[in-house]
Design an enzyme around this catalytic site. Structure first.
Site, PDB file in Angstrom:
ATOM      1  N   ILE A  16       0.654 -62.151  -3.556  1.00  0.00           N
ATOM      2  CA  ILE A  16       0.002 -61.058  -2.826  1.00  0.00           C
ATOM      3  C   ILE A  16      -0.734 -61.581  -1.594  1.00  0.00           C
ATOM      4  O   ILE A  16      -0.947 -60.844  -0.614  1.00  0.00           O
ATOM      5  CB  ILE A  16      -0.959 -60.261  -3.762  1.00  0.00           C
ATOM      6  CG1 ILE A  16      -1.525 -59.005  -3.086  1.00  0.00           C
ATOM      7  CG2 ILE A  16      -2.078 -61.129  -4.285  1.00  0.00           C
ATOM      8  CD1 ILE A  16      -0.520 -57.922  -2.796  1.00  0.00           C
ATOM      9  N   ALA A  17      -1.086 -62.871  -1.617  1.00  0.00           N
ATOM     10  CA  ALA A  17      -1.781 -63.466  -0.457  1.00  0.00           C
ATOM     11  C   ALA A  17      -0.876 -63.504   0.771  1.00  0.00           C
ATOM     12  O   ALA A  17      -1.358 -63.534   1.910  1.00  0.00           O
ATOM     13  CB  ALA A  17      -2.278 -64.865  -0.797  1.00  0.00           C
ATOM     14  N   ARG A  38      -4.966 -75.805  -5.034  1.00  0.00           N
ATOM     15  CA  ARG A  38      -5.312 -76.957  -5.856  1.00  0.00           C
ATOM     16  C   ARG A  38      -4.666 -78.231  -5.317  1.00  0.00           C
ATOM     17  O   ARG A  38      -5.018 -79.322  -5.711  1.00  0.00           O
ATOM     18  CB  ARG A  38      -4.940 -76.705  -7.315  1.00  0.00           C
ATOM     19  CG  ARG A  38      -5.978 -75.840  -8.010  1.00  0.00           C
ATOM     20  CD  ARG A  38      -5.478 -75.284  -9.323  1.00  0.00           C
ATOM     21  NE  ARG A  38      -4.373 -74.343  -9.130  1.00  0.00           N
ATOM     22  CZ  ARG A  38      -3.704 -73.756 -10.122  1.00  0.00           C
ATOM     23  NH1 ARG A  38      -4.012 -74.031 -11.370  1.00  0.00           N
ATOM     24  NH2 ARG A  38      -2.718 -72.916  -9.847  1.00  0.00           N
ATOM     25  N   LYS A 101      -7.656 -56.956  -6.959  1.00  0.00           N
ATOM     26  CA  LYS A 101      -7.871 -56.244  -8.208  1.00  0.00           C
ATOM     27  C   LYS A 101      -6.858 -56.727  -9.240  1.00  0.00           C
ATOM     28  O   LYS A 101      -5.833 -57.271  -8.840  1.00  0.00           O
ATOM     29  CB  LYS A 101      -7.793 -54.736  -8.027  1.00  0.00           C
ATOM     30  CG  LYS A 101      -6.833 -54.182  -6.984  1.00  0.00           C
ATOM     31  CD  LYS A 101      -5.375 -54.524  -7.100  1.00  0.00           C
ATOM     32  CE  LYS A 101      -4.786 -54.362  -8.479  1.00  0.00           C
ATOM     33  NZ  LYS A 101      -3.426 -54.977  -8.571  1.00  0.00           N
TER      34      LYS A 101
END
Lengths: 360, 360
Positions: A16-17, A38, A101
């Protein structure tokens, strides 16, 4: 005063990013400034695959993004179980927070985040894109029209999509340690928000979950529904699922009118969207037909709803930064009400479909 | 063999009888032959106001219609509480029966009527017009398409209209001694039929009525709803009301597709009708949009659905009369299943929204 350009740091490389990064690029008051993952390699690959500016800061940890003094705001698409940790830390580092969300696993967790944002004076907004589409405002006008729509009496919402086998096996959204609310948190979030939106954010008094939710082997919900009841007699139902064809409905029925929309979460097209408004509808007695017919309203947009969301968020952040304004609390309030209802639905499911009071 | 022209007798001068009388005139195998009311004057006024042929027999009682040996079939738009008496008598007089809905106050009453029709070898059909629209058959094809629609998982239906003060005060449909099921029997009938239709007439295992039905002073339901549950996990909800804007929705969601229609009871127009079919819908990840979009299907008709209903009924009657065929049991079966579910919803309401088993 000219609006500031808000510098975003992205925490993680979620699917979604990609969409929200594009939205940040499209938003006139926002810029992609940093990304942390990470590993530096993963962040770097994501940035170049998604057309981040060459100047983007690439970090091998989320902390590094938060420690960058030039990052104004963070977009947080991490799994829900990580939200408290990273949102609280971001707020403490005075970063404004655009949070994907479902915002939290429960309202207690959300309150930890909202308190951190509040005490650090940072803006909070969740990533519910359709709230920012100009169609949503036009539909709100119709629902608020006591002549044409009258008084709202019933609402029905569906959000579903058919997840593929890879999603059902591997997505964070079906993992009990990452997104324990499953379909209720992911797609049900939109249904609950739609219902609250239609009521102008009146909390229901009671929810009663529908029988027969479907779970995966780990006990995460893949499909469920609920009825919601208000003190004044309004009723709502919703159904959400990872297991059926893509469906995105709001049906709102009032004393004088009715609203129908079948693409409320993601419009059928990027540049225009429509809704159907029926007002004072009648049917002819003798000959088959309606008079008047419902009308179709088309809204044209320059920017997709996700860019409008980013623009609105950045505008609020700009006011805090530039003018020393207080953060706008509206968005935190909407997130919290949505979460309260989700929690009540989950409690009703867990208690064998008992009626559960929604306590604001 | 050429189809017989079926001679109809109309029992009573209900408002809906105007529409069905027109349908009998439009139907190529049917003719208006007689009308009976409690007074000759009223029957005569109704016949001339509604363009009955000059040859129409005008009777001052329902009995007289049934005693006319040239009446083949009766259309019965009487209040529901009178159905058992007049349908049983009509069957005993060997008249075929087209019966307005709701067919009965409960399935026990309906069974008295169906047994009378069966033992007298007469055709029974209820007056659910939309069943006979060719759109309904086209939608059924889509729902039965295991590729495009897949397997049905959820259904939602609404039928509502805003009754005017005169209706709410005087209509037979809100009188406990005439139509005791109120909105559940009148508009809820269509919702339940739509849901059963979508499931190909599988009875649900359980129904649980929604909280908050609205009653008039006499205790007749003006608005209510229910959830329905099947053994295989299908769920349905409906909402029916006399108190909100005209709304007529079926939403059926399957694993691969979805069906939407907003005028299922009475099409927006007499000569054409449409429905929306979504199949294998997806949304694009990066840019806002759906791919593929739902498709709109338009069905053109020569005759309105109510005339097609009469034509179908008369065709079955003609087969019984002309060929000595057995009456077609399908329509009685659909009426009975619809009534069984209505009864269960009513029982759930009366028992404080308990789960009620539907026993076929």
């Amino acid at each position: 005063m000219a609006e500031k350009t808000i510098r975003f740091g992205i925490l993680g490389c979620a699917e979604i990013a990609r969409k929200v990064s594009r939205a940040i690029k499209l938003s006139p008051n926002s810029t992609l400034y940093a990304i942390g993952s990470r590993s530096v390699e993963k962040a770097s690959r994501f940035a170049s695959a998604n057309g981040f500016p060459p100047s983007t800061k690439i970090y091998g940890s989320y902390e590094a993004v938060l420690d960058d003094p030039d990052v104004d705001a963070v977009y947080v698409p991490l799994p829900t179980s990580l939200h408290v940790r990273w949102v609280v830390l971001a707020a403490e580092k005075k970063k404004h927070v655009l949070l994907e969300k479902p915002v939290a696993l429960n309202v207690g967790d959300l309150d930890l985040m909202l308190e951190a944002c509040d005490s650090n004076g940072v803006q909070f907004m969740d990533g519910t894109m359709w709230m920012h589409h100009p169609r949503t405002a036009k539909m709100r006008e119709f629902l608020s029209d006591t002549q044409r729509f009258g008084h709202l009496k019933s609402i029905h919402s569906i959000f579903a999509f058919r997840a593929n086998p890879d999603f059902l096996k591997n997505s964070i959204r079906v993992k009990p340690d990452l997104d324990a609310l499953g379909a209720l948190g992911d797609v049900g979030w939109y249904c609950v928000r739609a219902i609250l939106w239609a009521t102008d954010y009146q909390l229901p008094k009671t929810v009663i979950a529908s029988h027969g939710p479907i779970y995966n082997e780990a006990g995460v919900i893949l499909s469920c529904g609920s009825s919601l009841y208000w003190e004044d007699g309004k009723v709502a139902t919703f159904h959400c699922s990872f297991l059926v064809n893509t469906t995105m409905d709001i049906t709102a029925v009032g004393t004088n009118g009715a609203l129908h929309i079948h693409d409320f979460v993601i419009p059928f097209q990027e540049n225009e969207a429509s809704f159907s408004a029926a007002a004072e509808s009648g049917f002819t007695e003798l000959v088959t037909g309606w008079e008047p017919m419902p009308s179709e309203h088309i809204i044209v947009t320059d920017l997709p709803q996700e860019a409008l969301m980013v623009e609105e968020f950045s505008s609020l952040v700009g006011s805090v930064k530039g003018n020393g304004s207080k953060p706008e609390k509206k968005w935190a309030t909407l997130s919290r009400k949505t979460q309260l209802v989700l929690d009540a639905v989950k409690a009703s499911i867990d208690r064998g479909f008992e009626a559960v009071e929604v306590v604001g």
